[in-house]
Design a protein around this motif. Structure first.
Motif, PDB file in Angstrom:
ATOM      1  N   CYS A 180     115.450 -20.817 101.718  1.00  0.00           N
ATOM      2  CA  CYS A 180     116.870 -20.452 101.794  1.00  0.00           C
ATOM      3  C   CYS A 180     117.531 -20.894 100.490  1.00  0.00           C
ATOM      4  CB  CYS A 180     117.536 -21.119 103.004  1.00  0.00           C
ATOM      5  SG  CYS A 180     119.222 -20.565 103.320  1.00  0.00           S
ATOM      6  N   PRO A 181     117.363 -20.124  99.418  1.00  0.00           N
ATOM      7  CA  PRO A 181     117.749 -20.589  98.081  1.00  0.00           C
ATOM      8  C   PRO A 181     119.232 -20.871  97.902  1.00  0.00           C
ATOM      9  CG  PRO A 181     117.190 -18.258  98.046  1.00  0.00           C
ATOM     10  CD  PRO A 181     116.777 -18.776  99.381  1.00  0.00           C
ATOM     11  N   THR A 182     120.102 -20.133  98.621  1.00  0.00           N
ATOM     12  CA  THR A 182     121.536 -20.308  98.427  1.00  0.00           C
ATOM     13  C   THR A 182     122.191 -21.085  99.573  1.00  0.00           C
ATOM     14  OG1 THR A 182     121.894 -18.112  99.391  1.00  0.00           O
ATOM     15  CG2 THR A 182     121.767 -18.240  97.005  1.00  0.00           C
ATOM     16  N   TYR A 183     121.407 -21.982 100.221  1.00  0.00           N
ATOM     17  CA  TYR A 183     121.992 -22.795 101.300  1.00  0.00           C
ATOM     18  C   TYR A 183     123.209 -23.555 100.796  1.00  0.00           C
ATOM     19  CZ  TYR A 183     120.091 -27.086  99.270  1.00  0.00           C
ATOM     20  OH  TYR A 183     119.829 -28.134  98.438  1.00  0.00           O
ATOM     21  N   ASP A 184     123.189 -23.965  99.526  1.00  0.00           N
ATOM     22  CA  ASP A 184     124.325 -24.589  98.848  1.00  0.00           C
ATOM     23  C   ASP A 184     124.647 -23.683  97.658  1.00  0.00           C
ATOM     24  OD1 ASP A 184     126.024 -26.036  97.180  1.00  0.00           O
ATOM     25  OD2 ASP A 184     125.100 -27.961  97.669  1.00  0.00           O
ATOM     26  N   MET A 185     125.642 -22.830  97.824  1.00  0.00           N
ATOM     27  CA  MET A 185     125.919 -21.829  96.794  1.00  0.00           C
ATOM     28  C   MET A 185     126.334 -22.453  95.475  1.00  0.00           C
ATOM     29  SD  MET A 185     127.766 -18.891  99.133  1.00  0.00           S
ATOM     30  CE  MET A 185     128.231 -17.895  97.734  1.00  0.00           C
ATOM     31  N   ASN A 186     127.071 -23.544  95.520  1.00  0.00           N
ATOM     32  CA  ASN A 186     127.489 -24.195  94.276  1.00  0.00           C
ATOM     33  C   ASN A 186     126.288 -24.750  93.515  1.00  0.00           C
ATOM     34  OD1 ASN A 186     130.248 -23.686  94.565  1.00  0.00           O
ATOM     35  ND2 ASN A 186     130.544 -25.497  95.845  1.00  0.00           N
ATOM     36  N   ARG A 187     125.331 -25.283  94.255  1.00  0.00           N
ATOM     37  CA  ARG A 187     124.117 -25.801  93.620  1.00  0.00           C
ATOM     38  C   ARG A 187     123.344 -24.666  92.951  1.00  0.00           C
ATOM     39  NH1 ARG A 187     118.693 -26.369  95.333  1.00  0.00           N
ATOM     40  NH2 ARG A 187     117.601 -28.168  94.454  1.00  0.00           N
ATOM     41  N   LEU A 208     125.481 -15.677 102.371  1.00  0.00           N
ATOM     42  CA  LEU A 208     125.505 -16.738 101.362  1.00  0.00           C
ATOM     43  C   LEU A 208     125.405 -16.144  99.954  1.00  0.00           C
ATOM     44  CD1 LEU A 208     123.248 -19.454 103.064  1.00  0.00           C
ATOM     45  CD2 LEU A 208     125.749 -19.402 102.916  1.00  0.00           C
ATOM     46  N   ILE A 209     126.142 -15.074  99.740  1.00  0.00           N
ATOM     47  CA  ILE A 209     126.239 -14.422  98.427  1.00  0.00           C
ATOM     48  C   ILE A 209     127.698 -14.065  98.194  1.00  0.00           C
ATOM     49  CG2 ILE A 209     125.553 -12.411  97.032  1.00  0.00           C
ATOM     50  CD1 ILE A 209     123.031 -12.197  98.661  1.00  0.00           C
ATOM     51  N   ASP A 210     128.178 -14.277  96.974  1.00  0.00           N
ATOM     52  CA  ASP A 210     129.515 -13.784  96.635  1.00  0.00           C
ATOM     53  C   ASP A 210     129.487 -13.158  95.244  1.00  0.00           C
ATOM     54  OD1 ASP A 210     129.564 -15.905  94.812  1.00  0.00           O
ATOM     55  OD2 ASP A 210     130.925 -17.136  96.024  1.00  0.00           O
ATOM     56  N   GLU A 211     130.614 -12.620  94.818  1.00  0.00           N
ATOM     57  CA  GLU A 211     130.672 -11.894  93.546  1.00  0.00           C
ATOM     58  C   GLU A 211     130.343 -12.811  92.364  1.00  0.00           C
ATOM     59  OE1 GLU A 211     131.001  -8.745  92.968  1.00  0.00           O
ATOM     60  OE2 GLU A 211     131.350  -8.114  95.036  1.00  0.00           O
ATOM     61  N   GLU A 212     130.837 -14.050  92.397  1.00  0.00           N
ATOM     62  CA  GLU A 212     130.561 -14.966  91.288  1.00  0.00           C
ATOM     63  C   GLU A 212     129.074 -15.240  91.182  1.00  0.00           C
ATOM     64  OE1 GLU A 212     132.132 -19.279  89.598  1.00  0.00           O
ATOM     65  OE2 GLU A 212     131.845 -19.037  91.771  1.00  0.00           O
ATOM     66  N   LEU A 213     128.422 -15.470  92.319  1.00  0.00           N
ATOM     67  CA  LEU A 213     126.988 -15.746  92.301  1.00  0.00           C
ATOM     68  C   LEU A 213     126.218 -14.569  91.705  1.00  0.00           C
ATOM     69  CD1 LEU A 213     124.918 -17.528  95.001  1.00  0.00           C
ATOM     70  CD2 LEU A 213     124.086 -15.374  94.071  1.00  0.00           C
ATOM     71  N   LEU A 214     126.578 -13.354  92.106  1.00  0.00           N
ATOM     72  CA  LEU A 214     125.872 -12.182  91.589  1.00  0.00           C
ATOM     73  C   LEU A 214     126.114 -11.996  90.100  1.00  0.00           C
ATOM     74  CD1 LEU A 214     126.389  -9.621  94.494  1.00  0.00           C
ATOM     75  CD2 LEU A 214     124.310 -10.857  93.899  1.00  0.00           C
ATOM     76  N   SER A 215     127.321 -12.298  89.641  1.00  0.00           N
ATOM     77  CA  SER A 215     127.621 -12.198  88.208  1.00  0.00           C
ATOM     78  C   SER A 215     126.783 -13.206  87.419  1.00  0.00           C
ATOM     79  CB  SER A 215     129.109 -12.443  87.973  1.00  0.00           C
ATOM     80  OG  SER A 215     129.403 -12.433  86.592  1.00  0.00           O
ATOM     81  N   LEU A 216     126.741 -14.440  87.899  1.00  0.00           N
ATOM     82  CA  LEU A 216     125.926 -15.471  87.245  1.00  0.00           C
ATOM     83  C   LEU A 216     124.448 -15.115  87.289  1.00  0.00           C
ATOM     84  CD1 LEU A 216     127.712 -18.648  88.671  1.00  0.00           C
ATOM     85  CD2 LEU A 216     127.751 -17.875  86.288  1.00  0.00           C
ATOM     86  N   TYR A 217     124.050 -14.507  88.384  1.00  0.00           N
ATOM     87  CA  TYR A 217     122.652 -14.109  88.556  1.00  0.00           C
ATOM     88  C   TYR A 217     122.248 -13.084  87.494  1.00  0.00           C
ATOM     89  CZ  TYR A 217     118.387 -12.951  91.190  1.00  0.00           C
ATOM     90  OH  TYR A 217     117.090 -12.757  91.581  1.00  0.00           O
ATOM     91  N   GLY A 218     123.111 -12.120  87.261  1.00  0.00           N
ATOM     92  CA  GLY A 218     122.839 -11.128  86.234  1.00  0.00           C
ATOM     93  C   GLY A 218     122.767 -11.743  84.847  1.00  0.00           C
ATOM     94  N   GLU A 219     123.678 -12.678  84.557  1.00  0.00           N
ATOM     95  CA  GLU A 219     123.682 -13.343  83.255  1.00  0.00           C
ATOM     96  C   GLU A 219     122.414 -14.159  83.039  1.00  0.00           C
ATOM     97  OE1 GLU A 219     127.217 -15.650  83.117  1.00  0.00           O
ATOM     98  OE2 GLU A 219     128.564 -13.920  83.318  1.00  0.00           O
ATOM     99  N   ALA A 220     121.832 -14.675  84.137  1.00  0.00           N
ATOM    100  CA  ALA A 220     120.621 -15.498  84.039  1.00  0.00           C
ATOM    101  C   ALA A 220     119.352 -14.650  83.962  1.00  0.00           C
ATOM    102  CB  ALA A 220     120.539 -16.439  85.239  1.00  0.00           C
ATOM    103  N   GLY A 221     119.506 -13.324  83.945  1.00  0.00           N
ATOM    104  CA  GLY A 221     118.344 -12.436  83.871  1.00  0.00           C
ATOM    105  C   GLY A 221     117.968 -11.825  85.203  1.00  0.00           C
TER     106      GLY A 221
END
Length: 250
Positions: free
Chosen positions: A191-198, A224-237
């Motif tokens: 469960c990778p995004t159990y702590d979304m901030n982490r 356990l996904i939001d727009e900020e997480l997806l944006s950061l995810y794209g930036e990380a590859g």
């Protein structure tokens, strides 16, 4: 130690001469042989056991998800000496030192280790590691949810066991240095995004490392996904996300 992953080696095509089970055992002459069993590869595991039994008298250990859930499938198999249920890192050293071919079908229940106790994987032990293009990493194990269709709670437990994020990032840097052919990082947490901030912190720091790898993630939950997480995810590859369908309801 030598690790031979036949599924991985088959994916390399003609890049490497893949030894048969018999040739690999003859060349390495192992004192102990371990076999990981997944349900979807159960028939292949049985074939491999037959080949091992025909050419080696070394004690045989079986483990993995299928064995953890269904140890009875091997408990009466005379070719198997030890059946390890659970995550074996905490017991494997002592077991290898004491393993005996005279023991038959002994079941060992391994405790769930704290991930801070575990060393980084040594990829050089795996045959063909110089051709590795994907690197799998766990930032944590366990899942706090109890989905009725899922086996994770029986395999890794309901309690999250996190790793230190800095240690995970250092592992990725080390992996990229030792295997320059790496093109993709795969996060395989339960469960990778159990702590979304982490997870967002991990993504920001991974972006700063500029490893030049794609990022894939398994087992994300839709809640356990939001727009900020997806944006950061794209930036990380990030190019791929696997999301579990927790409900059949529209």
């Amino acid at each position: 130690v030598q690790v031979i992953d036949y599924s991985y080696l088959a994916s390399l095509g003609t890049a490497i001469n893949v030894p048969t089970v018999e040739d690999a055992i003859a060349a390495f002459r192992p004192d102990v042989i371990g076999l990981s069993v997944f349900t979807f590869l159960y028939d292949e595991a049985q074939d491999m056991l037959r080949q091992i039994h025909a050419c080696s008298k070394a004690p045989v250990l079986v483990g993995g998800p299928h064995v953890t859930l269904f140890p009875e499938d091997f408990s009466d198999d005379a070719r198997v000496n030890y059946i390890v249920r659970g995550e074996s890192e905490g017991v494997i050293d002592a077991l290898v030192q004491s393993a005996s071919a005279t023991v038959k079908g002994q079941v060992l229940d391994a405790r769930l280790p704290a991930l801070s106790e575990l060393p980084r994987p040594n990829m050089a032990l795996a045959l063909g590691s110089e051709y590795l293009s994907e690197y799998q990493i766990q930032l944590s194990r366990g899942c706090p949810y109890k989905c009725t269709f899922c086996t994770v709670q029986k395999l890794a437990g309901n309690r999250i066991r996190p790793r230190d994020v800095s240690e995970c990032l250092e592992e990725l840097v080390e992996a990229k240095k030792s295997v320059p052919s790496l093109k993709r990082i795969i996060v395989t947490d339960d469960c990778p995004t159990y702590d979304m901030n982490r997870f967002k912190s991990f993504l920001r720091r991974l972006t700063q490392l500029r490893l030049g790898c794609e990022l894939w993630t398994d087992n994300m939950r839709a809640n356990l996904i939001d727009e900020e997480l997806l944006s950061l995810y794209g930036e990380a590859g990030g190019t791929n996300v696997c999301i579990g369908v927790e409900s059949g309801s529209p």
